[in-house]
Structures are given as structure tokens and as C-alpha cells.
Write a protein that holds these residues in place. Sequence first.
Motif, short mmCIF file in Angstrom:
data_model
loop_
_atom_site.label_atom_id
_atom_site.label_comp_id
_atom_site.label_asym_id
_atom_site.label_seq_id
_atom_site.Cartn_x
_atom_site.Cartn_y
_atom_site.Cartn_z
N SER A 1 -2.65 -5.58 6.77
CA SER A 1 -3.17 -4.39 7.45
C SER A 1 -3.79 -4.76 8.79
O SER A 1 -3.61 -4.06 9.80
CB SER A 1 -4.19 -3.69 6.56
N ASP B 1 0.87 -1.18 0.00
CA ASP B 1 0.00 0.00 0.00
C ASP B 1 0.91 1.22 0.00
O ASP B 1 1.74 1.38 0.89
CB ASP B 1 -0.89 -0.01 1.24
N THR B 2 0.76 2.07 -0.99
CA THR B 2 1.74 3.13 -1.18
C THR B 2 1.75 4.18 -0.08
O THR B 2 0.75 4.44 0.58
CB THR B 2 1.51 3.85 -2.53
N SER C 1 -4.68 -6.71 2.63
CA SER C 1 -5.75 -6.59 3.63
C SER C 1 -5.37 -7.35 4.89
O SER C 1 -5.54 -6.85 6.01
CB SER C 1 -7.07 -7.14 3.06
N LYS D 1 -2.30 2.65 -4.52
CA LYS D 1 -3.11 3.34 -3.52
C LYS D 1 -4.25 2.43 -3.10
O LYS D 1 -4.81 1.71 -3.92
CB LYS D 1 -3.67 4.65 -4.10
N LYS D 2 -4.59 2.47 -1.82
CA LYS D 2 -5.67 1.63 -1.27
C LYS D 2 -5.44 0.16 -1.60
O LYS D 2 -6.39 -0.58 -1.90
CB LYS D 2 -7.03 2.09 -1.83
N ALA D 3 -4.19 -0.26 -1.53
CA ALA D 3 -3.87 -1.65 -1.87
C ALA D 3 -4.57 -2.64 -0.94
O ALA D 3 -4.84 -3.78 -1.32
CB ALA D 3 -2.36 -1.86 -1.81
N ASP D 4 -4.90 -2.19 0.28
CA ASP D 4 -5.57 -3.10 1.22
C ASP D 4 -6.99 -3.43 0.78
O ASP D 4 -7.58 -4.41 1.25
CB ASP D 4 -5.58 -2.51 2.63
N SER D 5 -7.56 -2.63 -0.13
CA SER D 5 -8.90 -2.93 -0.65
C SER D 5 -8.83 -3.61 -2.01
O SER D 5 -9.86 -4.02 -2.56
CB SER D 5 -9.72 -1.64 -0.77
N LEU D 6 -7.62 -3.74 -2.56
CA LEU D 6 -7.45 -4.35 -3.88
C LEU D 6 -6.85 -5.75 -3.81
O LEU D 6 -7.18 -6.61 -4.64
CB LEU D 6 -6.54 -3.47 -4.74
#
Length: 208
Positions: A75, A37-38, A72, A62-67
Motif C-alpha cells: 500500500s 486487499d479486497t 501494508s 477487507k482492510k488487508a493492509d491493517s492485517l
Amino acid sequence: MLKKSKVNLNEISHNSAMGLVRKVLDMGVLLAEVYIDTVGDPEKYRIKLTEKFPGIKFVVAKKADSLYPVVSGASIVAKVTRDRALRNWVFDETALNMHMKTGSGYPGDPDTKQWLEDHKHPVFGFPTLVRFSWGTCTPFFKDAVEVTWETDEVDEDATNNGSAKRQVKLSSLGFTGFKRKTEEIESSGKGRCKFFQARKLELVRKFQ
């Protein structure tokens, strides 16, 4: 030597991520891909990581935790680890009535704001648990005591008698609520603190 070396949060995050990658590699793990996550510009971050570890494919978004599920999961682990560290925190300070009802740590949390209010000090700021450059701390520094001390710095036009010595305002160092640039004022003429003189401590810029 006696001054703080400021490091921004992006750099801290980048160094931590690279440290984790290095630790995994040192354990002998065959690491082929890393998803992150950047923090800051994704492409610049990816290039930085690739240059450091050329044999690994990095996906920075960006928002890698949702992708990406793997981000996830990481996190969640990070948040649980942080919460556990706070629960088991042992203060370096020994003041009375200190507590750990810190709330979530987010700026809008009333429990977090109350904790800061309960633990602020007019001279020392907050316990070491708190990062002073955190913007949420700014309002609590408005009543901070301004302190000055003699600096090692000498103006280029300094005379032999040392009349060009300056003092540095403590309030401008480390506290977000004050000027970022070090503010210098005329010396009181007292010279450096006797503590530093007695121990022959000097500002060191270059090491051989």
C-alpha cells in the motif's frame, strides 16, 4: 466504435491485480501465496483469482493492509508511486495557467476541489488526468454545455428515408451528473457529421 465502453473501478482493480500476478509468473517467480486487499466481495474476488491462477493460494480480505504486513508495504509503495506519477505528470492539453496543485485527490480536500474549479471547461470537462465518472466531479458539471450529435443508431421501425434517426445528448455520456441512460431525441435531419461521412467511419459491432 465511437462510443466509450464503460468499465467500473472494481473490474479495473481486478484486472490490474491479475495482470501483476501474471507478470510475476512470467518472470519465472515461484508464487505460492498472494495477499490482497479486497475490492468488492472478498470471497467472490478470491474465487475469481483462484480460477484464473489455480496453483496459487489467495488470501483476500477487507482492510488487508491493517492485517498483513506485506499488504501494508504494498500500500505504501502504491501511494508513493502514485504521488511520483502526479509530480511528473505531463499534460496532453496545452491551455495556459494549468498547474499541479492537486492536493491529496480526496473529495474533502479543498486544494483538490480548487484544482477542479481551476481546470474545468464547459464543453470538454477536465484534462485527461481526471476520471469524469468520479463523483467529486459531479457539482462541476452543472454548468456544462449540452451538445448533441447524430448517432449511427436507427430505430427498428426505421423507414427507408431514415426519418427514424436519432440524436444522442453528449451530456448523458460519461458525465456522472447527468442521466446514466442515453437520452435520445428527434433528429435534426442534418445526418451524420461530415467528418465521419468523408472518412467512411461507421459504428462496428461485430468483427470477422
